[in-house]
Design an enzyme around this catalytic site. Structure first.
Site, PDB file in Angstrom:
ATOM      1  N   ALA A  79       1.397  -6.044  -3.167  1.00 13.72           N
ATOM      2  CA  ALA A  79       2.789  -6.231  -2.742  1.00 13.72           C
ATOM      3  C   ALA A  79       3.499  -7.069  -3.800  1.00 13.72           C
ATOM      4  O   ALA A  79       3.056  -8.172  -4.111  1.00 13.72           O
ATOM      5  CB  ALA A  79       2.834  -6.944  -1.395  1.00 13.72           C
TER       6      ALA A  79
ATOM      7  N   ASN B 210       0.675  -0.444 -19.130  1.00 12.30           N
ATOM      8  CA  ASN B 210       1.741   0.379 -18.541  1.00 12.30           C
ATOM      9  C   ASN B 210       1.159   1.579 -17.788  1.00 12.30           C
ATOM     10  O   ASN B 210       0.739   2.556 -18.405  1.00 12.30           O
ATOM     11  CB  ASN B 210       2.724   0.799 -19.630  1.00 12.30           C
ATOM     12  CG  ASN B 210       3.485  -0.396 -20.173  1.00 12.30           C
ATOM     13  OD1 ASN B 210       2.881  -1.355 -20.674  1.00 12.30           O
ATOM     14  ND2 ASN B 210       4.792  -0.386 -20.057  1.00 12.30           N
TER      15      ASN B 210
ATOM     16  N   ASP C 196       6.012  -7.663   6.011  1.00 15.95           N
ATOM     17  CA  ASP C 196       6.356  -8.288   4.732  1.00 15.95           C
ATOM     18  C   ASP C 196       5.289  -9.313   4.360  1.00 15.95           C
ATOM     19  O   ASP C 196       4.828 -10.083   5.196  1.00 15.95           O
ATOM     20  CB  ASP C 196       7.719  -8.977   4.896  1.00 15.95           C
ATOM     21  CG  ASP C 196       8.339  -9.333   3.563  1.00 15.95           C
ATOM     22  OD1 ASP C 196       9.429  -8.820   3.271  1.00 15.95           O
ATOM     23  OD2 ASP C 196       7.732 -10.127   2.804  1.00 15.95           O
TER      24      ASP C 196
ATOM     25  N   GLY D 296       0.793  -1.243   0.000  1.00 14.44           N
ATOM     26  CA  GLY D 296       0.000   0.000   0.000  1.00 14.44           C
ATOM     27  C   GLY D 296       0.815   1.278   0.000  1.00 14.44           C
ATOM     28  O   GLY D 296       0.258   2.360  -0.201  1.00 14.44           O
ATOM     29  N   ALA D 297       2.143   1.181   0.238  1.00 15.59           N
ATOM     30  CA  ALA D 297       2.962   2.407   0.184  1.00 15.59           C
ATOM     31  C   ALA D 297       3.485   2.648  -1.228  1.00 15.59           C
ATOM     32  O   ALA D 297       4.109   3.665  -1.505  1.00 15.59           O
ATOM     33  CB  ALA D 297       4.132   2.300   1.157  1.00 15.59           C
ATOM     34  N   GLY D 298       3.235   1.703  -2.118  1.00 14.01           N
ATOM     35  CA  GLY D 298       3.790   1.806  -3.470  1.00 14.01           C
ATOM     36  C   GLY D 298       3.021   2.766  -4.362  1.00 14.01           C
ATOM     37  O   GLY D 298       2.064   3.429  -3.934  1.00 14.01           O
TER      38      GLY D 298
ATOM     39  N   LYS E 217       3.712 -13.008 -12.164  1.00 14.62           N
ATOM     40  CA  LYS E 217       2.400 -12.327 -12.175  1.00 14.62           C
ATOM     41  C   LYS E 217       1.314 -13.312 -12.595  1.00 14.62           C
ATOM     42  O   LYS E 217       0.217 -13.322 -12.059  1.00 14.62           O
ATOM     43  CB  LYS E 217       2.414 -11.113 -13.111  1.00 14.62           C
ATOM     44  CG  LYS E 217       3.262  -9.955 -12.660  1.00 14.62           C
ATOM     45  CD  LYS E 217       2.905  -9.436 -11.270  1.00 14.62           C
ATOM     46  CE  LYS E 217       1.569  -8.733 -11.196  1.00 14.62           C
ATOM     47  NZ  LYS E 217       1.239  -8.289  -9.813  1.00 14.62           N
TER      48      LYS E 217
ATOM     49  N   SER F  73      -0.664  -8.460 -14.759  1.00 11.13           N
ATOM     50  CA  SER F  73       0.149  -7.642 -15.660  1.00 11.13           C
ATOM     51  C   SER F  73       0.016  -8.085 -17.111  1.00 11.13           C
ATOM     52  O   SER F  73      -0.053  -9.271 -17.409  1.00 11.13           O
ATOM     53  CB  SER F  73       1.617  -7.757 -15.249  1.00 11.13           C
ATOM     54  OG  SER F  73       2.444  -7.256 -16.274  1.00 11.13           O
TER      55      SER F  73
ATOM     56  N   TYR G  14       9.480 -12.076 -14.217  1.00 11.83           N
ATOM     57  CA  TYR G  14       8.435 -11.214 -13.650  1.00 11.83           C
ATOM     58  C   TYR G  14       7.060 -11.621 -14.183  1.00 11.83           C
ATOM     59  O   TYR G  14       6.100 -11.791 -13.421  1.00 11.83           O
ATOM     60  CB  TYR G  14       8.736  -9.745 -14.000  1.00 11.83           C
ATOM     61  CG  TYR G  14       7.610  -8.809 -13.649  1.00 11.83           C
ATOM     62  CD1 TYR G  14       7.380  -8.431 -12.340  1.00 11.83           C
ATOM     63  CD2 TYR G  14       6.764  -8.307 -14.645  1.00 11.83           C
ATOM     64  CE1 TYR G  14       6.327  -7.584 -12.020  1.00 11.83           C
ATOM     65  CE2 TYR G  14       5.714  -7.471 -14.335  1.00 11.83           C
ATOM     66  CZ  TYR G  14       5.508  -7.104 -13.019  1.00 11.83           C
ATOM     67  OH  TYR G  14       4.459  -6.276 -12.706  1.00 11.83           O
TER      68      TYR G  14
HETATM   69  C1  UD1 Z   1       5.895  -2.482 -17.305  1.00 10.36           C
HETATM   70  C2  UD1 Z   1       6.146  -2.582 -15.820  1.00 10.36           C
HETATM   71  C3  UD1 Z   1       5.572  -3.845 -15.267  1.00 10.36           C
HETATM   72  C4  UD1 Z   1       4.109  -3.896 -15.600  1.00 10.36           C
HETATM   73  C5  UD1 Z   1       3.954  -3.798 -17.097  1.00 10.36           C
HETATM   74  C6  UD1 Z   1       2.499  -3.763 -17.448  1.00 10.36           C
HETATM   75  C7  UD1 Z   1       8.095  -1.610 -14.806  1.00 10.36           C
HETATM   76  C8  UD1 Z   1       9.551  -1.716 -14.607  1.00 10.36           C
HETATM   77  N1  UD1 Z   1       7.565  -2.544 -15.569  1.00 10.36           N
HETATM   78  O1  UD1 Z   1       6.669  -3.476 -18.016  1.00 10.36           O
HETATM   79  O2  UD1 Z   1       5.716  -3.865 -13.864  1.00 10.36           O
HETATM   80  O3  UD1 Z   1       3.538  -5.082 -15.121  1.00 10.36           O
HETATM   81  O4  UD1 Z   1       4.550  -2.605 -17.565  1.00 10.36           O
HETATM   82  O5  UD1 Z   1       2.343  -3.441 -18.732  1.00 10.36           O
HETATM   83  O6  UD1 Z   1       7.438  -0.713 -14.335  1.00 10.36           O
HETATM   84  N2  UD1 Z   1      12.544   1.347 -22.444  1.00 10.36           N
HETATM   85  C9  UD1 Z   1      13.440   2.175 -23.095  1.00 10.36           C
HETATM   86  N3  UD1 Z   1      14.315   2.897 -22.337  1.00 10.36           N
HETATM   87  C10 UD1 Z   1      14.341   2.810 -20.955  1.00 10.36           C
HETATM   88  C11 UD1 Z   1      13.420   1.968 -20.299  1.00 10.36           C
HETATM   89  C12 UD1 Z   1      12.537   1.242 -21.078  1.00 10.36           C
HETATM   90  O7  UD1 Z   1      13.459   2.265 -24.319  1.00 10.36           O
HETATM   91  O8  UD1 Z   1      15.156   3.502 -20.341  1.00 10.36           O
HETATM   92  C13 UD1 Z   1      11.579   0.602 -23.272  1.00 10.36           C
HETATM   93  C14 UD1 Z   1      11.653  -0.902 -23.029  1.00 10.36           C
HETATM   94  O9  UD1 Z   1      12.634  -1.490 -23.830  1.00 10.36           O
HETATM   95  C15 UD1 Z   1      10.245  -1.325 -23.424  1.00 10.36           C
HETATM   96  C16 UD1 Z   1       9.383  -0.122 -23.003  1.00 10.36           C
HETATM   97  O10 UD1 Z   1      10.267   0.985 -22.873  1.00 10.36           O
HETATM   98  O11 UD1 Z   1      10.165  -1.490 -24.814  1.00 10.36           O
HETATM   99  C17 UD1 Z   1       8.628  -0.305 -21.706  1.00 10.36           C
HETATM  100  O12 UD1 Z   1       9.519  -0.735 -20.709  1.00 10.36           O
HETATM  101  P1  UD1 Z   1       9.140  -0.749 -19.135  1.00 10.36           P
HETATM  102  O13 UD1 Z   1       8.661   0.573 -18.683  1.00 10.36           O
HETATM  103  O14 UD1 Z   1      10.287  -1.356 -18.410  1.00 10.36           O
HETATM  104  O15 UD1 Z   1       7.841  -1.626 -19.071  1.00 10.36           O
HETATM  105  P2  UD1 Z   1       7.371  -3.065 -19.424  1.00 10.36           P
HETATM  106  O16 UD1 Z   1       8.495  -4.007 -19.652  1.00 10.36           O
HETATM  107  O17 UD1 Z   1       6.376  -2.896 -20.511  1.00 10.36           O
END
Ligand code: UD1
Length: 373
Positions: free
Chosen positions: A77, A211, A56, A8-10, A186, A122, A182
């Site tokens: 969590a 996202n 936890d 819940g803190a996230g 999920k 997810s 991951y």
């Molecule tokens: C994200 C979430 C995940 C969630 C999912 C739901 C995170 C870390 N991941 O995963 O918890 O369950 O969405 O859809 O929050 N990218 C770049 N540059 C960067 C970082 C990322 O180009 O610096 C690109 C990655 O290669 C990818 C896209 O951005 O193509 C999205 O990446 P990311 O935000 O890590 O999310 P997901 O892997 O989609």
């Protein structure tokens, strides 16, 4: 209604807490304030009206105590991070699967008043999203390998004839083809809680989130989502690093829309026993996210495509949101324009620490970043 929010803190959990309190519910938060996200400290934004318990999800006695007297549980969590999960395997399985197993076991074996359990699943559980091949029709491309993307052949291909296949929305009935640890955790969380629903009659609803972006996503956790990473890069004066050619897409949904939807499902039970995509239903290229953020922050930074491939990333996955719309009137309300502007305004008043170069080094060292062009 009295609701327990684990995690819940996230980022998402705290917005859900605010929304439930606004709607007049009682809220208890269980969170271990993990170092990577919170630095071991309770964040300033925690609502005073919520009861906060530090504990936890893997600690059975903490879960038994936290569940006492609540009528609903939102289980948030979770260790979050696709790339990091690929090598911190034991940690991700422990927090996400064993943590959920502890909750499931408590629900199955202890006395409680819980009438509903909600899990944000997810979109990563799908793997590469659905696509249309000009010759073979609707297909599910396989995850891309280093060989697939060699020479910049980024787009997914038809698994039957090998032609490039165009992305189309993915619905909830699509086969789950998790491509990262991951994603696997999920998906297992979903299955564990669905089992408790069938076996013990504790109704369960799963919302597959795409996202999610918005304020409170950590600006100092380099393993977090792409919008927060890009903002902390630009704040530190560096250009965002866009993997691949930047034309990979994601479906971005505003955290406030997510919190409102989860609250509505907890209150109404309209999603019970079901699984629902929660997303905007629109594909946005990652390069465009970087450009918009730089523009909104007034910085003349041109994001460069790295030409590297983060092993395990899908190219495209956009949601079909018709099932959620038909079942409970789901409608994403906040446009990307509004949402990003709000997020950038918030970020300007926040401290941030850009640790992205460190994660890049780490990914390279572990050979999880493939230079392809
Ligand atoms: C994200 C979430 C995940 C969630 C999912 C739901 C995170 C870390 N991941 O995963 O918890 O369950 O969405 O859809 O929050 N990218 C770049 N540059 C960067 C970082 C990322 O180009 O610096 C690109 C990655 O290669 C990818 C896209 O951005 O193509 C999205 O990446 P990311 O935000 O890590 O999310 P997901 O892997 O989609």
């Amino acid at each position: 209604m009295h609701v327990l929010i684990t995690g819940g803190a996230g980022f998402i959990g705290s917005h859900l807490a605010d929304e439930l309190l606004r709607r007049g519910h009682r809220v208890r938060l269980l969170d271990n304030l993990c170092e990577q996200v919170h630095g071991g400290r309770a964040p300033d934004y925690l609502p005073r009206a919520a009861e906060f318990v530090r504990g936890d999800i893997r600690d059975r006695s903490a879960v038994v105590a936290a569940i006492a007297g609540v009528e609903a549980v939102a289980h948030l969590a979770c260790a979050v991070g696709v790339a990091q999960s690929q090598y911190e395997i034991e940690h991700y399985v422990d927090v996400n699967i064993r943590g959920t197993a502890v909750l499931a076991d408590v629900l199955a074996n202890e006395r409680h008043d819980v009438r509903r359990v909600l899990l944000p699943g997810s979109m990563t559980a799908y793997g590469e999203g659905a696509a249309r091949c000009a010759a073979c029709g609707v297909v599910r491309p396989n995850i891309r390998t280093a060989e697939d993307v060699a020479g910049g052949r980024w787009e997914p291909r038809c698994p039957t004839c090998g032609r490039e296949a165009a992305s189309i929305p993915t619905g909830e009935s699509a086969e789950l083809r998790s491509q990262s640890i991951y994603a696997l955790t999920k998906r297992t969380q979903e299955e564990l809680l669905a089992h408790v629903d069938r076996l013990c009659g504790v109704p369960f609803v799963c919302t597959r989130l795409f996202n999610v972006y918005g304020p409170r996503q950590s600006l100092s956790n380099p393993y977090t989502g792409v919008t927060a990473i890009f903002i902390s890069r630009v704040k530190s004066g560096a250009a965002p690093v866009v993997f691949e050619d930047g034309r990979q897409t994601r479906d971005f949904i505003w955290v406030g829309d997510v919190a409102a939807t989860l609250s509505e499902l907890l209150e109404s039970g309209r999603g019970d026993h079901g699984t629902f995509n929660i997303a905007s239903g629109r594909a946005t290229p990652i390069r465009e996210i970087a450009e918009r953020i730089a523009r909104l922050m007034g910085v003349p930074i041109v994001p460069a495509a790295s030409g590297t491939f983060r092993f395990g990333d899908v190219r495209h996955c956009t949601a079909d949101i018709s099932k959620s719309r038909d079942a409970f009137g789901f409608l994403p309300r906040t446009s990307l324009d509004e949402g990003l502007a709000h997020l950038v305004r918030w970020s300007l008043s926040q401290d941030s620490r850009d640790g992205f170069d460190r994660t890049l080094d780490e990914l390279s060292r572990r050979r999880m970043l493939t230079r392809t062009v």
